[in-house]
Design a protein around this motif. Sequence first.
Motif, short mmCIF file in Angstrom:
data_model
loop_
_atom_site.label_atom_id
_atom_site.label_comp_id
_atom_site.label_asym_id
_atom_site.label_seq_id
_atom_site.Cartn_x
_atom_site.Cartn_y
_atom_site.Cartn_z
N LEU A 109 -56.27 62.34 -31.33
CA LEU A 109 -57.43 62.97 -31.96
C LEU A 109 -57.46 64.46 -31.65
CD1 LEU A 109 -61.03 61.67 -32.23
CD2 LEU A 109 -60.64 63.93 -31.27
N ALA A 110 -57.22 64.83 -30.39
CA ALA A 110 -57.26 66.24 -30.02
C ALA A 110 -56.18 67.04 -30.73
CB ALA A 110 -57.13 66.38 -28.51
N LEU A 111 -54.98 66.49 -30.79
CA LEU A 111 -53.89 67.19 -31.49
C LEU A 111 -54.19 67.30 -32.98
CD1 LEU A 111 -50.93 65.56 -29.57
CD2 LEU A 111 -51.36 68.02 -29.70
N HIS A 112 -54.81 66.29 -33.55
CA HIS A 112 -55.21 66.35 -34.96
C HIS A 112 -56.23 67.46 -35.18
CE1 HIS A 112 -56.49 65.16 -38.96
NE2 HIS A 112 -57.74 65.12 -38.51
N LEU A 113 -57.21 67.55 -34.28
CA LEU A 113 -58.20 68.62 -34.41
C LEU A 113 -57.55 70.00 -34.31
CD1 LEU A 113 -61.41 67.52 -32.50
CD2 LEU A 113 -61.31 68.47 -34.80
N VAL A 114 -56.60 70.13 -33.39
CA VAL A 114 -55.88 71.41 -33.27
C VAL A 114 -55.15 71.72 -34.56
CG1 VAL A 114 -53.98 72.59 -32.11
CG2 VAL A 114 -55.69 71.37 -30.75
N GLU A 115 -54.49 70.72 -35.12
CA GLU A 115 -53.78 70.95 -36.39
C GLU A 115 -54.75 71.31 -37.50
OE1 GLU A 115 -51.07 68.48 -39.60
OE2 GLU A 115 -50.68 68.21 -37.45
N ARG A 116 -55.87 70.59 -37.56
CA ARG A 116 -56.86 70.82 -38.61
C ARG A 116 -57.45 72.22 -38.55
NH1 ARG A 116 -62.37 67.19 -39.27
NH2 ARG A 116 -63.42 68.96 -38.28
N GLU A 117 -57.73 72.69 -37.34
CA GLU A 117 -58.43 73.96 -37.19
C GLU A 117 -57.52 75.15 -36.89
OE1 GLU A 117 -61.62 74.12 -37.88
OE2 GLU A 117 -61.69 71.95 -38.21
N CYS A 118 -56.35 74.87 -36.31
CA CYS A 118 -55.49 75.97 -35.85
C CYS A 118 -54.09 75.96 -36.46
CB CYS A 118 -55.35 75.93 -34.33
SG CYS A 118 -56.92 75.94 -33.44
N GLY A 119 -53.75 74.89 -37.18
CA GLY A 119 -52.47 74.85 -37.85
C GLY A 119 -51.49 73.86 -37.24
N ARG A 120 -50.61 73.36 -38.10
CA ARG A 120 -49.64 72.35 -37.66
C ARG A 120 -48.67 72.90 -36.63
NH1 ARG A 120 -46.58 68.68 -41.99
NH2 ARG A 120 -48.73 67.89 -42.07
N ASP A 121 -48.25 74.14 -36.78
CA ASP A 121 -47.28 74.69 -35.84
C ASP A 121 -47.83 74.68 -34.41
OD1 ASP A 121 -45.51 75.09 -37.89
OD2 ASP A 121 -45.86 77.25 -38.05
N VAL A 122 -49.09 75.03 -34.27
CA VAL A 122 -49.71 75.03 -32.94
C VAL A 122 -49.76 73.62 -32.38
CG1 VAL A 122 -51.79 75.56 -31.61
CG2 VAL A 122 -51.07 77.09 -33.44
N ALA A 123 -50.21 72.67 -33.20
CA ALA A 123 -50.33 71.28 -32.74
C ALA A 123 -48.97 70.73 -32.33
CB ALA A 123 -50.94 70.41 -33.83
N GLU A 124 -47.93 71.01 -33.11
CA GLU A 124 -46.61 70.51 -32.77
C GLU A 124 -46.08 71.16 -31.50
OE1 GLU A 124 -44.22 71.00 -36.26
OE2 GLU A 124 -45.07 69.20 -37.23
N ARG A 125 -46.40 72.42 -31.31
CA ARG A 125 -45.96 73.10 -30.08
C ARG A 125 -46.66 72.51 -28.86
NH1 ARG A 125 -46.36 79.61 -28.75
NH2 ARG A 125 -45.14 79.53 -26.83
N VAL A 126 -47.96 72.20 -28.99
CA VAL A 126 -48.69 71.59 -27.88
C VAL A 126 -48.12 70.21 -27.57
CG1 VAL A 126 -50.92 70.68 -27.11
CG2 VAL A 126 -50.82 72.88 -28.32
N ALA A 127 -47.87 69.40 -28.61
CA ALA A 127 -47.31 68.07 -28.39
C ALA A 127 -45.97 68.15 -27.68
CB ALA A 127 -47.18 67.34 -29.72
N GLU A 128 -45.17 69.13 -28.06
CA GLU A 128 -43.87 69.31 -27.40
C GLU A 128 -44.05 69.72 -25.95
OE1 GLU A 128 -39.71 71.86 -27.96
OE2 GLU A 128 -41.40 72.18 -29.32
N GLU A 129 -45.02 70.59 -25.70
CA GLU A 129 -45.26 71.07 -24.33
C GLU A 129 -45.69 69.93 -23.41
OE1 GLU A 129 -45.87 73.65 -21.06
OE2 GLU A 129 -44.77 73.92 -22.93
N ILE A 130 -46.54 69.04 -23.90
CA ILE A 130 -47.01 67.94 -23.05
C ILE A 130 -46.12 66.70 -23.19
CG2 ILE A 130 -49.39 68.79 -23.13
CD1 ILE A 130 -50.07 66.52 -25.06
N GLU A 131 -45.03 66.83 -23.96
CA GLU A 131 -44.06 65.76 -24.16
C GLU A 131 -44.75 64.47 -24.61
OE1 GLU A 131 -41.22 65.30 -21.02
OE2 GLU A 131 -40.58 67.40 -21.15
N TYR A 132 -45.50 64.60 -25.72
CA TYR A 132 -46.25 63.47 -26.25
C TYR A 132 -45.81 63.21 -27.69
CZ TYR A 132 -50.08 60.43 -27.57
OH TYR A 132 -50.82 59.35 -28.00
N ASP A 133 -45.46 61.98 -28.00
CA ASP A 133 -45.07 61.56 -29.34
C ASP A 133 -46.33 61.18 -30.08
OD1 ASP A 133 -43.71 60.78 -31.57
OD2 ASP A 133 -42.90 58.93 -30.69
N ARG A 134 -46.87 62.11 -30.84
CA ARG A 134 -48.20 61.94 -31.40
C ARG A 134 -48.21 61.05 -32.64
NH1 ARG A 134 -49.32 67.17 -35.11
NH2 ARG A 134 -51.40 66.23 -35.14
N GLU A 135 -49.38 60.43 -32.86
CA GLU A 135 -49.66 59.71 -34.09
C GLU A 135 -50.37 60.68 -35.02
OE1 GLU A 135 -49.94 57.54 -37.07
OE2 GLU A 135 -49.23 56.38 -35.34
#
Length: 206
Positions: free
Chosen positions: A174-200
């Motif tokens: 949910l948090a990564l989705h909110l980041v993508e929704r409000e800040c862009g997909r590139d940011v959300a994907e970078r965060v997911a990579e940083e925390i090593e999380y395979d997001r839904e």
Amino acid sequence: MHVEILLYDGFDELDAVGPYEVFETAGAFGADCGARLVTLEPSESVTASHGLRVGVDGTFYAGGAVDGGDSPPVLLVPGGGWSDPSRPGAGMEAERGAVPDAVAEHAERGGVVAGVCTGGMLLAHAGVLDGRPAVTHASALDDLRAMDAAVQDARFVDDGDVLTAGGVTSGLDLALHLVERECGRDVAERVAEEIEYDRETGPVEN
């Protein structure tokens, strides 16, 4: 995007701290994104469901902007301890009513509200899930149905100004989705990579 994560005694640690790390990491990468850990009444710390004592950044003011911002923050409510209202947790907070009242007031003033795990039940008690698609922890789905929410089979649900997530780790999605929704997909994907999380990435959206 600024997020206020509303803590209370007995909240589940990961429900709050996981999303907090997502939002703060997005901000560290240069996005207009950040979070605070807040309570309804002044407090130096809150004790979570597994005994972790967490420091508090301040108090929550429903509907108000933060740090001179133009819009109210996102209010995120973690879950924890739903099944036994005699013990600190979401069940006790539902009976007390202060957290649902704050959620309802924030929503009435146009703020976005989000519930992680059984935090969604506190949103339901606030009346913001009536007739709307939502999800919560598997152990509380029947309770959520009984409160007139349209229960979905999903990790998280985005219904615009109201978002909900299933159990515990789904708060990261949910948090990564909110980041993508409000800040862009590139940011959300970078965060997911940083925390090593395979997001839904597939919410239910209406």
